[in-house]
Design a protein around this motif. Sequence first.
Motif, PDB file in Angstrom:
ATOM      1  N   GLY A  42       0.698  -1.574  -0.377  1.00  7.98           N
ATOM      2  CA  GLY A  42      -0.533   0.333  -0.129  1.00  7.98           C
ATOM      3  C   GLY A  42       0.930   1.775   0.178  1.00  7.98           C
ATOM      4  O   GLY A  42       0.417   1.981  -0.394  1.00  7.98           O
ATOM      5  N   ALA A  43       2.306   1.301   1.096  1.00  9.58           N
ATOM      6  CA  ALA A  43       3.312   2.444   0.590  1.00  9.58           C
ATOM      7  C   ALA A  43       3.630   2.647  -0.623  1.00  9.58           C
ATOM      8  O   ALA A  43       3.855   3.890  -0.573  1.00  9.58           O
ATOM      9  N   TYR A  44       4.011   1.606  -1.770  1.00  8.14           N
ATOM     10  CA  TYR A  44       4.743   1.730  -2.453  1.00  8.14           C
ATOM     11  C   TYR A  44       4.009   2.009  -3.302  1.00  8.14           C
ATOM     12  O   TYR A  44       3.950   3.026  -4.537  1.00  8.14           O
ATOM     13  N   MET A  45       1.426   1.746  -3.798  1.00 10.31           N
ATOM     14  CA  MET A  45       1.268   2.007  -4.569  1.00 10.31           C
ATOM     15  C   MET A  45       0.762   4.237  -4.315  1.00 10.31           C
ATOM     16  O   MET A  45       0.654   4.247  -5.270  1.00 10.31           O
ATOM     17  N   ALA A  46       0.975   4.482  -2.832  1.00 14.08           N
ATOM     18  CA  ALA A  46       0.713   5.570  -2.491  1.00 14.08           C
ATOM     19  C   ALA A  46       2.272   6.598  -3.331  1.00 14.08           C
ATOM     20  O   ALA A  46       1.304   7.040  -3.469  1.00 14.08           O
ATOM     21  N   GLY A  47       2.956   6.000  -2.928  1.00 11.55           N
ATOM     22  CA  GLY A  47       4.277   6.584  -3.766  1.00 11.55           C
ATOM     23  C   GLY A  47       4.098   6.885  -5.405  1.00 11.55           C
ATOM     24  O   GLY A  47       4.055   8.043  -5.762  1.00 11.55           O
ATOM     25  N   GLN A  48       3.445   5.615  -5.859  1.00 16.59           N
ATOM     26  CA  GLN A  48       3.290   5.696  -6.928  1.00 16.59           C
ATOM     27  C   GLN A  48       2.613   6.398  -7.682  1.00 16.59           C
ATOM     28  O   GLN A  48       2.370   6.614  -9.248  1.00 16.59           O
ATOM     29  N   TYR A  49       1.267   6.369  -7.128  1.00 17.13           N
ATOM     30  CA  TYR A  49      -0.234   6.477  -8.223  1.00 17.13           C
ATOM     31  C   TYR A  49      -0.291   7.736  -7.032  1.00 17.13           C
ATOM     32  O   TYR A  49      -1.694   8.960  -7.722  1.00 17.13           O
ATOM     33  N   GLY A  50       0.202   8.221  -6.314  1.00 13.17           N
ATOM     34  CA  GLY A  50      -0.614   9.832  -4.992  1.00 13.17           C
ATOM     35  C   GLY A  50       0.059  10.710  -5.352  1.00 13.17           C
ATOM     36  O   GLY A  50       1.169  10.865  -5.850  1.00 13.17           O
ATOM     37  N   ASP A  51      -0.096  11.883  -5.230  1.00 14.47           N
ATOM     38  CA  ASP A  51       0.546  13.114  -5.102  1.00 14.47           C
ATOM     39  C   ASP A  51       1.281  13.193  -3.878  1.00 14.47           C
ATOM     40  O   ASP A  51       2.083  13.217  -3.605  1.00 14.47           O
ATOM     41  N   HIS A  52       0.936  12.543  -2.202  1.00 15.02           N
ATOM     42  CA  HIS A  52       1.052  12.360  -1.277  1.00 15.02           C
ATOM     43  C   HIS A  52       0.406  10.959  -0.103  1.00 15.02           C
ATOM     44  O   HIS A  52      -0.223   9.964  -0.879  1.00 15.02           O
ATOM     45  N   LEU A  53       1.476  10.660   0.834  1.00 10.17           N
ATOM     46  CA  LEU A  53       1.251   9.490   1.401  1.00 10.17           C
ATOM     47  C   LEU A  53      -0.019  10.130   2.321  1.00 10.17           C
ATOM     48  O   LEU A  53       1.158  11.446   2.775  1.00 10.17           O
ATOM     49  N   MET A  54      -1.032   9.005   2.962  1.00 13.94           N
ATOM     50  CA  MET A  54      -2.103   9.283   3.872  1.00 13.94           C
ATOM     51  C   MET A  54      -2.002   7.506   4.178  1.00 13.94           C
ATOM     52  O   MET A  54      -1.898   6.369   4.429  1.00 13.94           O
ATOM     53  N   THR A  55      -0.625   8.138   6.283  1.00 16.16           N
ATOM     54  CA  THR A  55      -0.694   6.633   6.298  1.00 16.16           C
ATOM     55  C   THR A  55      -2.079   6.403   7.555  1.00 16.16           C
ATOM     56  O   THR A  55      -2.099   7.759   8.594  1.00 16.16           O
ATOM     57  N   VAL A  56      -1.859   5.388   8.760  1.00 20.37           N
ATOM     58  CA  VAL A  56      -2.725   5.291  10.153  1.00 20.37           C
ATOM     59  C   VAL A  56      -1.887   4.869  10.790  1.00 20.37           C
ATOM     60  O   VAL A  56      -0.532   4.455  11.106  1.00 20.37           O
ATOM     61  N   SER A  57      -1.941   5.472  12.490  1.00 22.10           N
ATOM     62  CA  SER A  57      -1.548   5.179  13.547  1.00 22.10           C
ATOM     63  C   SER A  57      -0.245   3.931  13.053  1.00 22.10           C
ATOM     64  O   SER A  57      -1.000   2.390  13.318  1.00 22.10           O
ATOM     65  N   ALA A  58       0.291   4.140  13.491  1.00 26.93           N
ATOM     66  CA  ALA A  58       1.796   3.159  13.360  1.00 26.93           C
ATOM     67  C   ALA A  58       2.920   3.309  14.492  1.00 26.93           C
ATOM     68  O   ALA A  58       3.370   3.879  14.485  1.00 26.93           O
ATOM     69  N   MET A  72       6.828  15.230  -1.271  1.00 26.25           N
ATOM     70  CA  MET A  72       5.658  15.094  -1.741  1.00 26.25           C
ATOM     71  C   MET A  72       5.804  14.840   0.132  1.00 26.25           C
ATOM     72  O   MET A  72       6.395  14.396   0.585  1.00 26.25           O
ATOM     73  N   GLU A  73       4.453  15.384   1.121  1.00 27.25           N
ATOM     74  CA  GLU A  73       3.674  14.480   2.231  1.00 27.25           C
ATOM     75  C   GLU A  73       3.717  13.584   2.811  1.00 27.25           C
ATOM     76  O   GLU A  73       3.356  12.196   1.734  1.00 27.25           O
ATOM     77  N   ARG A  74       4.293  13.416   3.893  1.00 31.74           N
ATOM     78  CA  ARG A  74       3.751  12.047   4.773  1.00 31.74           C
ATOM     79  C   ARG A  74       3.345  12.397   5.703  1.00 31.74           C
ATOM     80  O   ARG A  74       3.751  12.528   6.775  1.00 31.74           O
ATOM     81  N   ALA A  75       1.846  12.163   5.496  1.00 30.58           N
ATOM     82  CA  ALA A  75       0.508  12.043   6.593  1.00 30.58           C
ATOM     83  C   ALA A  75      -0.095  10.796   7.294  1.00 30.58           C
ATOM     84  O   ALA A  75       0.262  10.641   6.655  1.00 30.58           O
ATOM     85  N   MET A  76      -0.339  11.275   7.958  1.00 33.91           N
ATOM     86  CA  MET A  76      -0.713  10.368   9.191  1.00 33.91           C
ATOM     87  C   MET A  76      -1.695  10.962   9.723  1.00 33.91           C
ATOM     88  O   MET A  76      -1.523  11.926  10.406  1.00 33.91           O
ATOM     89  N   LEU A  77      -2.934  10.116   9.797  1.00 35.48           N
ATOM     90  CA  LEU A  77      -4.938   9.889  10.137  1.00 35.48           C
ATOM     91  C   LEU A  77      -3.482   9.607  11.807  1.00 35.48           C
ATOM     92  O   LEU A  77      -3.676   7.727  12.315  1.00 35.48           O
ATOM     93  N   ILE A  78      -3.892   9.845  13.646  1.00 31.85           N
ATOM     94  CA  ILE A  78      -3.111   9.527  14.407  1.00 31.85           C
ATOM     95  C   ILE A  78      -4.074  10.319  15.432  1.00 31.85           C
ATOM     96  O   ILE A  78      -4.222  11.845  15.307  1.00 31.85           O
ATOM     97  N   TRP A  79      -4.541   9.248  16.456  1.00 42.81           N
ATOM     98  CA  TRP A  79      -5.610   9.626  17.535  1.00 42.81           C
ATOM     99  C   TRP A  79      -4.586  10.428  18.944  1.00 42.81           C
ATOM    100  O   TRP A  79      -3.724  10.192  19.064  1.00 42.81           O
ATOM    101  N   TYR A  80      -5.376  10.942  18.971  1.00 37.88           N
ATOM    102  CA  TYR A  80      -4.508  12.267  20.622  1.00 37.88           C
ATOM    103  C   TYR A  80      -5.672  12.512  21.599  1.00 37.88           C
ATOM    104  O   TYR A  80      -6.985  12.388  21.242  1.00 37.88           O
TER     105      TYR A  80
END
Length: 329
Positions: free
Chosen positions: A179-195, A222-230
Motif C-alpha cells: 500500500g505504501a509503494y502504491m501511494a508513492g506510485q499513484y498518489g500525490d502524497h502518502l496518508m498512513t494510519v497510526s503505527a 511529497m507529504e507523508r501524512a498520518m492519521l493518528i488519535w490523541y
Amino acid sequence: MDTKIGYFASLEQYKPMDALEQAVRAEKVGFDSIWADDHFHPWYHTNAQSAQAWAWMGAALQATKKVFISTCITCPILRYNPAIVAQTFATLRNMYPNRVGIAVGAGEAMNEVPVTGKWPTVPERQAMTVEAVEVMRKLWESESPVTFNGKYFTLDKAFLYTKPSDEVPLYISGMGPKGAYMAGQYGDHLMTVSADPELLKKSTMPNFEKGARDAGKDPSKMERAMLIWYSVNEDMDKAVEGNRFWCACLVPSMFKYKVYDSKEVEMHANIVGHDLIKKNFICATDAEGLIKEIERFKDAGINHFCLGNSSPSVNQGIDIFKDVLPHVR
C-alpha cells in the motif's frame, strides 16, 4: 518540507454540528488543515455517530476562512462510483480553490459491506483503487468527453462540465508495504494510519519513497501524512482511555476481514491494552507531553499530522495547541 498540523474532525465520534464547531475552533487556534472521516459505520458502537463527510465538508468550508479541508479516507470503489467522487471534489475545489483535497484507500468492510454486500480481497481492492484514481484524474483533467473501459469501471463519453479550479491534491492510503509503494506510485502524497514509529521508519517510508521514484517523482516534495488519535488529560490513565474509541484501528484484521458490525468492532477495541495504545497513539498530560509525542512521529518521517481529538475535554484538547504548534512546526 515544513511540518503541518491538521485537525481530524471525527464524524464517527461527534455529532456533525459539534465537529463543525471544533473545526472552526481549530482554525482559530492555528491548525493547518481539517480532515473528515468518510465512513458509513463507525469504529465504535457506544455513543457513536456517522455523518456523511461530503455534506459536512461543504458546511465546514463555508464556516471556515482559509484552512485546507480533506476527507480521510474515502473509498472510491464500492459504495461510491469514482466518477461521482471526481464530480464531488471537482465541485468543492471549484468553489473553494486551494482549500480542498481527498485521501483515498481500499476501504474497510464496516463501510462497504452494509450497503453493497461486497468485500473483495485486499489485492483486488487495491487494483480497484488504482483504476478508480485513473478514472478520477481523467475526469478532472480531460477537456473532452472520456470513454474508458477498465476491468472494474466504465465511462461512456463522460465529461465534467464543472472542473476543479486547480489540481485536487490526492493522498493515497498506505499502511502495509504494498500500500505504501502504491501511494508513492499513484498518489500525490502518502496518508498512513497510526503505527509504531519503528514500522514507519523501516517499512512504510522506504516503500513509499521507492514507489514515488519508480514513477519518476521526487519523494522529498511529497507529504507523508498520518492519521493518528490523541488524548490529553492531567491523569495519564484517563488520557489513554480517551483514545479507546479508536482502538480497533490497532487490530490488523479489521482492515482485512469482513467485520462490519460496529458492536463487534467495539469488542475488539475494548481488549486493546494501554501499552499498545501508548505506542501507536498520542497520550499526554500536558503541552510538553504532546510536543514530545509529535516529535516521536516526526522522527519517523511524518510531516503532516492528521490529529484526531479523543481528549476527555474536547475543547481543552484543541486549545492546548496554542502552546504546542509553535514548537512542533
